[in-house]
Design an enzyme around this catalytic site. Structure first.
Site, short mmCIF file in Angstrom:
data_model
loop_
_atom_site.label_atom_id
_atom_site.label_comp_id
_atom_site.label_asym_id
_atom_site.label_seq_id
_atom_site.Cartn_x
_atom_site.Cartn_y
_atom_site.Cartn_z
N PRO A 89 -3.24 5.21 -1.36
CA PRO A 89 -2.88 4.71 -2.70
C PRO A 89 -4.00 3.87 -3.33
CG PRO A 89 -1.14 4.23 -1.10
CD PRO A 89 -2.33 4.71 -0.32
N GLU A 116 1.62 2.29 8.17
CA GLU A 116 1.22 1.35 7.11
C GLU A 116 -0.17 1.68 6.57
OE1 GLU A 116 3.13 -1.01 5.48
OE2 GLU A 116 4.62 0.10 6.64
N ARG A 154 -7.86 26.64 -5.82
CA ARG A 154 -7.67 27.48 -7.02
C ARG A 154 -8.96 27.70 -7.79
NH1 ARG A 154 -2.99 28.45 -9.12
NH2 ARG A 154 -3.83 28.65 -11.21
N ASP A 169 -5.53 27.76 -17.29
CA ASP A 169 -4.72 26.66 -16.77
C ASP A 169 -4.82 25.45 -17.68
OD1 ASP A 169 -3.49 27.77 -14.64
OD2 ASP A 169 -5.00 27.16 -13.18
C1 JD8 Z 1 -1.81 7.91 2.75
C2 JD8 Z 1 0.22 5.88 4.95
C3 JD8 Z 1 2.09 5.12 3.54
C4 JD8 Z 1 0.99 3.43 2.13
C5 JD8 Z 1 2.85 1.46 3.02
C6 JD8 Z 1 4.31 3.37 3.35
C7 JD8 Z 1 -2.28 9.13 -1.58
N1 JD8 Z 1 -0.84 8.63 -4.10
C8 JD8 Z 1 -0.44 8.21 -2.88
N2 JD8 Z 1 0.67 7.50 -2.64
N3 JD8 Z 1 0.79 7.26 -1.35
C9 JD8 Z 1 -0.26 7.78 -0.69
C10 JD8 Z 1 -0.47 7.62 0.74
C11 JD8 Z 1 0.44 6.82 1.47
C12 JD8 Z 1 0.19 6.59 2.82
C13 JD8 Z 1 -0.92 7.12 3.46
C14 JD8 Z 1 -1.58 8.18 1.40
C15 JD8 Z 1 -0.89 6.67 4.81
N4 JD8 Z 1 0.87 5.83 3.76
C16 JD8 Z 1 1.82 3.64 3.32
C17 JD8 Z 1 0.78 1.96 1.80
C18 JD8 Z 1 2.04 1.18 1.80
N5 JD8 Z 1 3.02 2.86 3.20
C19 JD8 Z 1 -1.06 8.41 -1.66
N6 JD8 Z 1 -3.25 9.72 -1.54
#
Ligand code: JD8
Length: 249
Positions: A89, A116, A154, A169
């Site tokens: 994120p 996490e 793609r 697209d």
């Molecule tokens: C990788 C673990 C979960 C994230 C605690 C639950 C991308 N756009 C996006 N949203 N979420 C992800 C993503 C989430 C991930 C992981 C990507 C590895 N988590 C964790 C932080 C808070 N949790 C993503 N690209």
């Protein structure tokens, strides 16, 4: 183009890439996707990939050693890696431009986090970039990796049967798509717009441009700032904005 995806859920990723356009492209040899089980790169009897966070707090963190070993093994096996992506994120937003950039590379590795997140030294020591697919919370990086592979693949030659589809697209052109219809011409009292059954190709093209612009203006006006529009589209847009200001749709 070659993709290597490192995950603790290989079956989930394998199932997704085996279907549809991606599945066919892999079967035809247009792209190569290898899914790797992170646990295969552990060195202990229990194949442990996670541990408790230093400093405390909830949940577990992916240990650095298996991820480093996985990337080193891929490099040894496959040669130079053009990009090692960590999905998270915190990453740079992944969009069509990023997809186009990645599609010009030969070999991309995607690391899927879980729990996490991953030990920060993975980000610093082995990932070359960090991407996010959008502002919402996923449970792990697998779906993000699949989104990236789908969008990038793609754009690779031979993946989509008809390359006119790729050129058409919506985001390739910077606008939302126009509405699509197929038979029957009338369904539950709803008719297909007569222009589409008229056979007037120029009028159909203009109607589609107008509908694409109308939807974009209504739902995603931010896209219009960067869209590259032809003379006809600019004229239609001026007219739509005029009508919009007068209170009509
Ligand atoms: C990788 C673990 C979960 C994230 C605690 C639950 C991308 N756009 C996006 N949203 N979420 C992800 C993503 C989430 C991930 C992981 C990507 C590895 N988590 C964790 C932080 C808070 N949790 C993503 N690209």
């Amino acid at each position: 183009m070659q993709f290597d995806i490192v995950t603790i859920f290989p079956a989930m990723v394998e199932a997704a890439v085996g279907e549809g356009v991606l599945g066919r492209a892999i079967a035809a040899g247009a792209i190569d996707v290898r899914v790797r089980d992170l646990r295969d790169y552990t060195a202990d009897r229990h194949r442990v990939v996670d541990d408790v966070p230093y400093g405390g707090g909830p949940g577990m963190v992916l240990k650095p050693e298996p991820l480093f070993r996985a990337v080193e093994a891929i490099e040894t096996e496959r040669g130079r890696l053009d990009s090692v992506i960590l999905t998270s994120p915190q990453g740079r937003p992944f969009d069509q431009r990023e997809a186009e950039r990645l599609s010009r590379l030969e070999h991309v590795v995607i690391l899927c986090g879980r729990y996490e997140g991953v030990d920060e030294r993975v980000r610093e020591g082995v990932a070359t970039e960090e991407l996010s697919i959008g502002d919402y919370v996923l449970s792990g990086g697998e779906f993000a990796a699949l989104v990236i592979v789908d969008a990038v693949a793609r754009l690779c030659p031979g993946v989509v049967g008809d390359d006119r589809s790729v050129a058409a697209d919506s985001f390739a052109r910077g606008l939302l798509d126009y509405p699509h219809y197929t038979r029957p011409a009338e369904f539950r009292s709803r008719s297909v717009p007569p222009v589409l059954v008229s056979g007037h190709h120029a009028e159909i093209a203009r109607w589609r441009k107008r509908e694409a612009l109308r939807r974009t203006l209504e739902r995603r006006p931010d896209l219009l700032e960067r869209a590259d529009l032809d003379a006809e589209e600019l004229e239609i847009l001026r007219e739509l904005r005029e009508r919009h200001e007068k209170g009509a749709v």
